[in-house]
Structures are given as C-alpha cells and as structure tokens.
Design an enzyme around this catalytic site. Structure first.
Site, short mmCIF file in Angstrom:
data_model
loop_
_atom_site.label_atom_id
_atom_site.label_comp_id
_atom_site.label_asym_id
_atom_site.label_seq_id
_atom_site.Cartn_x
_atom_site.Cartn_y
_atom_site.Cartn_z
N ALA A 29 2.21 2.54 7.51
CA ALA A 29 1.62 1.64 6.51
C ALA A 29 2.48 1.69 5.27
CB ALA A 29 0.19 2.07 6.20
N TYR A 30 2.85 0.52 4.79
CA TYR A 30 3.65 0.44 3.56
C TYR A 30 2.71 0.28 2.38
CZ TYR A 30 7.75 0.69 6.27
OH TYR A 30 8.72 1.17 7.10
N LEU A 31 2.76 1.26 1.46
CA LEU A 31 1.88 1.29 0.30
C LEU A 31 2.55 0.62 -0.89
CD1 LEU A 31 0.73 4.98 0.76
CD2 LEU A 31 -0.38 2.90 1.62
N LEU A 82 0.01 -2.59 2.49
CA LEU A 82 0.51 -3.95 2.29
C LEU A 82 0.85 -4.57 3.64
CD1 LEU A 82 2.92 -3.24 -0.69
CD2 LEU A 82 0.66 -4.32 -0.79
#
Length: 171
Positions: A29-31, A82
C-alpha cells in the site's frame, strides 16, 4: 540507509519458473507517492510487514529505509492507501545474480517483471533468455504507478446507475 540500484525488465515467457524459489505473496500500500519519494507498507505472506521510505536520486538509484513493523499496524495502514499492488515474488539465481520475478495479480494481472539489484549504476549482468525489453526508469512500470492504476479501478463504478432513475424494476 541502503542504496538501491536496480534494473527492471519485462519477462517474455515462463522459462524462469524451472529454477525459481517458492513465491512470497506481497501486498503493498502506498501511503505517500510522488515522482521522487514514496512511503509504502508491505505485507509478506500474510505474516510479516515492513514500512519503507524511498527517495529517488536518478533513473536507477534510490535511497531506501526499511523497517519491520507489527503486522497488525500494517493492516491498519492499508486503510490510508493511495493505491495497492498485489504480486507474488519469486527468486531466480542466474550467472551469479539474484533476479526477483514479480507476477502481478488484481488490476495488473498478466504483468511479469524481473529486477536485479546491482552494486553500481554501470552493472549489466548476463541476460537470461526469458528476459524481455528493459523498463528501468519507465514510470509506467513503477510499483507506484501500478498501485495508482488499482486506485483508479476501485474508484470506477462497474455499472453506474443514472441519477434519479429507480434501481428497482417498476411493475
């Protein structure tokens, strides 16, 4: 801090599988995700998790900070994603180099990418026959971009219903 220098390639066929390790299921997961910096959380085989910050210096080189974190924290962080990438990673040793083969699933299903980490930016290891065109530095193949594709797919309704129209058949 570690410096990551890698080259990425498309994979032409499945011939790499005969010498591959057992795969690991990765979910990322891209934060935070910009062109030159990312913060991602990754789960590995639904057991372990890492938090990684990467800062791009140029096409092939990034500074990377990676830390083990509690798995339960990682799951909570996925709520702030995101975008998300899902893939299975295999390892293949070829000519004294360790190649990572990522087989993507979900929105990116069908994509298979090989990457190799190098000691310097000029490294050019022998290329296995299953290796295709180089995609190093191509923004379309970055995990960040692939994650954003999954975000767009999640936000696109599969069957939109027009506003003001009843969704239940009338009589």
């Amino acid at each position: 801090m570690a410096i990551e220098i890698e080259r990425k390639f498309q994979v032409l066929n499945d011939r790499w599988r005969k010498s591959a390790s057992a795969g690991s299921a990765l979910r990322q997961a891209y934060l935070i995700a910009t062109k030159n910096r990312t913060l991602r959380v990754r789960t590995i085989d639904a057991e372990r998790a890492t938090l990684t910050a990467k800062f791009r210096r140029d096409r092939m080189r990034r500074e990377e900070y990676e830390y083990a974190i509690p798995y339960s924290d990682a799951l909570q962080m996925f709520e702030f994603a995101l975008g998300i990438v899902e893939k299975t990673r295999y390892q293949v040793r070829y000519a004294d180099h360790l190649w990572h083969i990522d087989v993507y699933s979900g929105v990116n299903e069908g994509l298979v990418v090989a990457e190799v980490e190098l000691r310097n930016c000029w490294g050019d290891p022998p290329h296995p026959k299953w290796l295709g065109p180089e995609i190093t530095g191509n923004p379309l193949y970055s995990n960040r971009a692939l994650a954003m594709r999954s975000r767009a797919a999640r936000q696109t309704p599969s069957s939109p219903s027009p506003v003001g129209r009843p969704t239940v058949p009338i009589g």
